[in-house]
Design a protein around this motif. Sequence first.
Motif, PDB file in Angstrom:
ATOM      1  N   CYS A 593      13.821  24.962 110.511  1.00 35.68           N
ATOM      2  CA  CYS A 593      14.459  24.290 111.801  1.00 35.68           C
ATOM      3  C   CYS A 593      14.289  25.037 112.888  1.00 35.68           C
ATOM      4  O   CYS A 593      14.082  24.919 114.170  1.00 35.68           O
ATOM      5  CB  CYS A 593      15.717  23.864 111.745  1.00 35.68           C
ATOM      6  N   LEU A 594      14.282  26.577 112.684  1.00 32.51           N
ATOM      7  CA  LEU A 594      14.183  27.640 113.798  1.00 32.51           C
ATOM      8  C   LEU A 594      12.935  27.367 114.292  1.00 32.51           C
ATOM      9  O   LEU A 594      12.648  27.959 115.210  1.00 32.51           O
ATOM     10  CB  LEU A 594      14.852  28.861 113.380  1.00 32.51           C
ATOM     11  N   GLU A 595      11.948  27.528 113.415  1.00 33.92           N
ATOM     12  CA  GLU A 595      10.524  27.450 113.471  1.00 33.92           C
ATOM     13  C   GLU A 595      10.205  26.549 114.532  1.00 33.92           C
ATOM     14  O   GLU A 595       9.379  26.567 115.176  1.00 33.92           O
ATOM     15  CB  GLU A 595       9.577  27.732 112.527  1.00 33.92           C
ATOM     16  N   VAL A 596      10.672  25.185 114.389  1.00 34.37           N
ATOM     17  CA  VAL A 596       9.917  24.304 115.274  1.00 34.37           C
ATOM     18  C   VAL A 596      10.973  24.065 116.320  1.00 34.37           C
ATOM     19  O   VAL A 596      10.717  22.927 117.034  1.00 34.37           O
ATOM     20  CB  VAL A 596      10.090  22.761 114.370  1.00 34.37           C
ATOM     21  N   GLY A 597      11.865  24.756 116.864  1.00 36.34           N
ATOM     22  CA  GLY A 597      12.271  24.717 117.916  1.00 36.34           C
ATOM     23  C   GLY A 597      13.856  24.030 117.908  1.00 36.34           C
ATOM     24  O   GLY A 597      14.593  24.235 118.770  1.00 36.34           O
ATOM     25  N   MET A 598      14.715  23.841 116.710  1.00 33.23           N
ATOM     26  CA  MET A 598      15.850  23.741 116.783  1.00 33.23           C
ATOM     27  C   MET A 598      16.848  25.009 116.805  1.00 33.23           C
ATOM     28  O   MET A 598      16.309  25.972 116.697  1.00 33.23           O
ATOM     29  CB  MET A 598      16.226  22.991 115.175  1.00 33.23           C
ATOM     30  N   ASN A 599      18.081  24.764 116.915  1.00 37.34           N
ATOM     31  CA  ASN A 599      19.042  25.729 117.185  1.00 37.34           C
ATOM     32  C   ASN A 599      19.663  26.133 116.003  1.00 37.34           C
ATOM     33  O   ASN A 599      20.155  27.605 116.038  1.00 37.34           O
ATOM     34  CB  ASN A 599      19.917  25.508 118.326  1.00 37.34           C
ATOM     35  N   ASP A 600      20.078  25.370 114.980  1.00 39.72           N
ATOM     36  CA  ASP A 600      20.607  25.769 113.888  1.00 39.72           C
ATOM     37  C   ASP A 600      20.545  24.472 112.956  1.00 39.72           C
ATOM     38  O   ASP A 600      19.720  23.775 112.999  1.00 39.72           O
ATOM     39  CB  ASP A 600      22.351  25.704 114.345  1.00 39.72           C
ATOM     40  N   HIS A 601      21.243  24.596 111.858  1.00 42.54           N
ATOM     41  CA  HIS A 601      21.194  23.821 110.497  1.00 42.54           C
ATOM     42  C   HIS A 601      22.391  23.398 109.968  1.00 42.54           C
ATOM     43  O   HIS A 601      23.185  24.343 109.864  1.00 42.54           O
ATOM     44  CB  HIS A 601      19.874  24.371 109.541  1.00 42.54           C
ATOM     45  N   ILE A 602      22.775  22.396 109.565  1.00 43.75           N
ATOM     46  CA  ILE A 602      23.929  21.853 108.765  1.00 43.75           C
ATOM     47  C   ILE A 602      23.386  21.155 107.500  1.00 43.75           C
ATOM     48  O   ILE A 602      22.683  20.205 107.386  1.00 43.75           O
ATOM     49  CB  ILE A 602      24.843  21.166 109.411  1.00 43.75           C
ATOM     50  N   SER A 603      23.700  21.762 106.378  1.00 42.59           N
ATOM     51  CA  SER A 603      23.371  21.177 105.152  1.00 42.59           C
ATOM     52  C   SER A 603      24.112  20.019 104.625  1.00 42.59           C
ATOM     53  O   SER A 603      25.405  20.093 104.822  1.00 42.59           O
ATOM     54  CB  SER A 603      23.396  22.188 104.113  1.00 42.59           C
ATOM     55  N   LYS A 604      23.420  18.881 104.179  1.00 35.85           N
ATOM     56  CA  LYS A 604      24.221  17.889 103.749  1.00 35.85           C
ATOM     57  C   LYS A 604      24.746  17.831 102.238  1.00 35.85           C
ATOM     58  O   LYS A 604      23.781  18.648 101.405  1.00 35.85           O
ATOM     59  CB  LYS A 604      23.595  16.546 103.640  1.00 35.85           C
ATOM     60  N   PRO A 605      25.884  17.773 101.624  1.00 33.79           N
ATOM     61  CA  PRO A 605      27.052  17.198 102.470  1.00 33.79           C
ATOM     62  C   PRO A 605      27.801  18.416 103.167  1.00 33.79           C
ATOM     63  O   PRO A 605      27.989  19.512 102.737  1.00 33.79           O
ATOM     64  CB  PRO A 605      27.727  16.585 101.509  1.00 33.79           C
ATOM     65  N   PHE A 606      28.193  17.972 104.502  1.00 34.13           N
ATOM     66  CA  PHE A 606      28.717  19.004 105.183  1.00 34.13           C
ATOM     67  C   PHE A 606      30.348  18.828 105.316  1.00 34.13           C
ATOM     68  O   PHE A 606      30.779  17.863 105.135  1.00 34.13           O
ATOM     69  CB  PHE A 606      28.268  19.133 106.653  1.00 34.13           C
ATOM     70  N   VAL A 607      31.154  19.706 105.625  1.00 33.23           N
ATOM     71  CA  VAL A 607      32.446  19.640 105.891  1.00 33.23           C
ATOM     72  C   VAL A 607      32.957  19.724 107.286  1.00 33.23           C
ATOM     73  O   VAL A 607      32.182  20.375 108.060  1.00 33.23           O
ATOM     74  CB  VAL A 607      33.263  20.865 104.956  1.00 33.23           C
ATOM     75  N   PRO A 608      33.768  18.870 107.584  1.00 32.38           N
ATOM     76  CA  PRO A 608      34.320  18.963 109.088  1.00 32.38           C
ATOM     77  C   PRO A 608      34.463  20.608 109.680  1.00 32.38           C
ATOM     78  O   PRO A 608      34.175  20.812 110.681  1.00 32.38           O
ATOM     79  CB  PRO A 608      35.522  18.313 109.078  1.00 32.38           C
ATOM     80  N   ARG A 609      35.015  21.446 108.848  1.00 34.26           N
ATOM     81  CA  ARG A 609      35.346  22.811 109.049  1.00 34.26           C
ATOM     82  C   ARG A 609      33.932  23.628 109.645  1.00 34.26           C
ATOM     83  O   ARG A 609      34.050  24.094 110.897  1.00 34.26           O
ATOM     84  CB  ARG A 609      35.806  23.378 107.991  1.00 34.26           C
ATOM     85  N   GLU A 610      33.086  23.579 108.955  1.00 36.26           N
ATOM     86  CA  GLU A 610      31.672  24.000 109.150  1.00 36.26           C
ATOM     87  C   GLU A 610      31.112  23.462 110.255  1.00 36.26           C
ATOM     88  O   GLU A 610      30.593  23.835 111.184  1.00 36.26           O
ATOM     89  CB  GLU A 610      30.690  24.166 108.112  1.00 36.26           C
ATOM     90  N   MET A 611      31.012  21.901 110.528  1.00 40.60           N
ATOM     91  CA  MET A 611      30.364  21.151 111.726  1.00 40.60           C
ATOM     92  C   MET A 611      31.322  21.773 112.987  1.00 40.60           C
ATOM     93  O   MET A 611      30.435  21.769 114.082  1.00 40.60           O
ATOM     94  CB  MET A 611      30.780  19.497 111.330  1.00 40.60           C
ATOM     95  N   ASN A 612      32.740  21.811 112.906  1.00 37.40           N
ATOM     96  CA  ASN A 612      33.322  22.093 113.915  1.00 37.40           C
ATOM     97  C   ASN A 612      32.943  23.654 114.497  1.00 37.40           C
ATOM     98  O   ASN A 612      32.700  23.636 115.736  1.00 37.40           O
ATOM     99  CB  ASN A 612      35.061  22.365 113.509  1.00 37.40           C
ATOM    100  N   ARG A 613      32.609  24.390 113.574  1.00 37.10           N
ATOM    101  CA  ARG A 613      32.339  25.766 113.870  1.00 37.10           C
ATOM    102  C   ARG A 613      30.930  26.088 114.584  1.00 37.10           C
ATOM    103  O   ARG A 613      30.532  26.461 115.688  1.00 37.10           O
ATOM    104  CB  ARG A 613      32.141  26.529 112.735  1.00 37.10           C
ATOM    105  N   VAL A 614      29.996  25.155 114.095  1.00 35.60           N
ATOM    106  CA  VAL A 614      28.572  25.027 114.377  1.00 35.60           C
ATOM    107  C   VAL A 614      28.354  24.304 115.690  1.00 35.60           C
ATOM    108  O   VAL A 614      27.911  24.892 116.814  1.00 35.60           O
ATOM    109  CB  VAL A 614      27.726  24.622 113.326  1.00 35.60           C
TER     110      VAL A 614
END
Length: 637
Positions: A593-614
């Motif tokens: 995702c970084l190579e194609v121009g995205m800024n970050d990555h969240i792996s499914k299934p994610f938790v709200p805690r990690e989602m909030n931080r990112v």
Amino acid sequence: MDAPRPRPAQAVAAPTDTSLAQALEARITHARIRMLYGHMPVTAWTLFGFTLIIGGLLHFTQRGPLGLPTLSWLAVALVLAVTRALHAQAYLRSANRQSSFWQHSYLGLTLVFSLCWSALPWVLPPRPDQQLAIAIIGVLIGMAATGAAQISSDRANVQAWTVPILLSCALYSAHTGGPLGWFGGISIVGFVVILWLEANRGHRRVSEMLRLRFESEELALARAHALREAESLSAAKGRFLATMSHEMRTPLHGILGLSRMLRAHTPTPEGQSQLGLLQNAGEHLLGVINDVLDFSRLKDHGLRLHARPVLLNELARHVCELSQVMAQDKGLVVMLRSALPDDLWLQVDPDRLRQVLTNLVGNAVKFTAKGHVVVRLTLVDHATSDTEGGACRVVFEVQDTGRGIPEAHLDKIFDAFHQVEARDDYLVGGTGLGLSISQQICMAMGGKLRCESSVGVGTTFSFNLDLQRSSRPSADATADASPHRDELADEEQALRLSGRALVVEDNPVNALVAQATLANLGLEVVVAENGRRALEWLEANEPDLVLMDFHMPEMGGIEATRRIRAMEASRGWTPMPIVAMSAGDQFDDHRHCLEVGMNDHISKPFVPREMNRVLRRHLQQRVRRRGARLEQGVNEA
């Protein structure tokens, strides 16, 4: 018209050992024939010239015109030499050198040529000069020996060439009479026997060398084919694992997300308990999927590390605080005891190190019924660590007060799929891969995972890493390297975010989970079912953040990201944060995702805690960048 019937499977038989042996013998025969024809042109023209020399020698020694027999012999010898040379050229130009015709024709020409030269002593005058006779006999013996050496690769041709010439010389020598004549004849017969035996030995030796050569070639081809097959199978296995990972994680993400949503809105304790069991089962299944994928990837492709500056205290504290949630349900305490300075930045792969520590702490919590789990970080051998680039040795320890591991199992706990036998009062699940994966990661980072345990007292896992000191990175890199303690505290308080987020997700359940999670965090959410719909919405709107799924119909996340970046550049927008959401390999997907121009990555299934931080980190960075651009515009004005 009827379709052709498929050929029965039994009609195609596998090659037998007999057919393989016959094919090998055929290759040896053809190789021997190629060796014979390789010498043929030079030999033919050499004999052509030698025939002319012998004709001149006979003319000068007889001091008069040559007789009809001698002239006839010279004509036949010259014609045969030219025929032999032309025959060799025909073989070299032939498109079908595998035909048995070339083998039989070579042997026939050899025999005819030998008979021609064996007649040489008998076409001499009735009472030739003794020196001339001796010279002719010597020349014929030398020609037989030289020719035998050149065609030694084939027994039949050696015998066809040498036997007629030498027997003719032996008979001629004996025909002259006298003790010397008989001695010469008997000696030449002895030479015939020796050459016959040597022809057999040379034939076998050449056959053995050719057989070894062809068997080696076949073995090399078989190995190359096996390697290609293995690479193909490995690639297919990788594609299968990636597909299965995505197919399993996608519904699992929906199950865990919906169970969290239902649990938050279920008032009864019984409903809370049942949904909690559902969520625990889903998380256990997720752990099994992660372990199997990690083990397969490490076994097939090895491990690639991506080191960057990290605050180890913050990384370890993050692991402990995440593990404390599971420990609280068992009445345990997870503590961090670090002797590292809080401002010590070290070069390490934080994702892999976090994976090892999370696995060790998770195991310690799982196998400890009461007491505590302690994570210790100790700095040793740091005399050169005062400056950037200096070496530090850090000792990591995870100690628990669990029941311990029997000594008989200590030398096997790092084997794949090995699990200590559990008693009825201590039954736990798992794949038995976590410690094996952690050991491979530690070894890739230059360390080795060790275990010390006493039954009834507890267990300590430890490993050492030699790391390089680094300077403090930039603010953005700091956010990626390790979450700060104040940020973790904010997460515990679940601070609400603000802004508008575009969720690009084709799965309706996952879209619902992401929409509900972001709405709970305070964001306004718009959902697009694929990349094409997202671009259509972006024609008239500018969100503060984009959550982009990797795999979608019509247009996937990678192509959509490229077009969004091109749209931003053409319109002069502040680059919006694009965070990938994928159910595949979290490490490979993060780098991709970084190579194609995205800024970050969240792996499914994610938790709200990690989602909030990112999300909060990238929203804050966008606000800073937008303010900097506005300030730059004001200054330029």
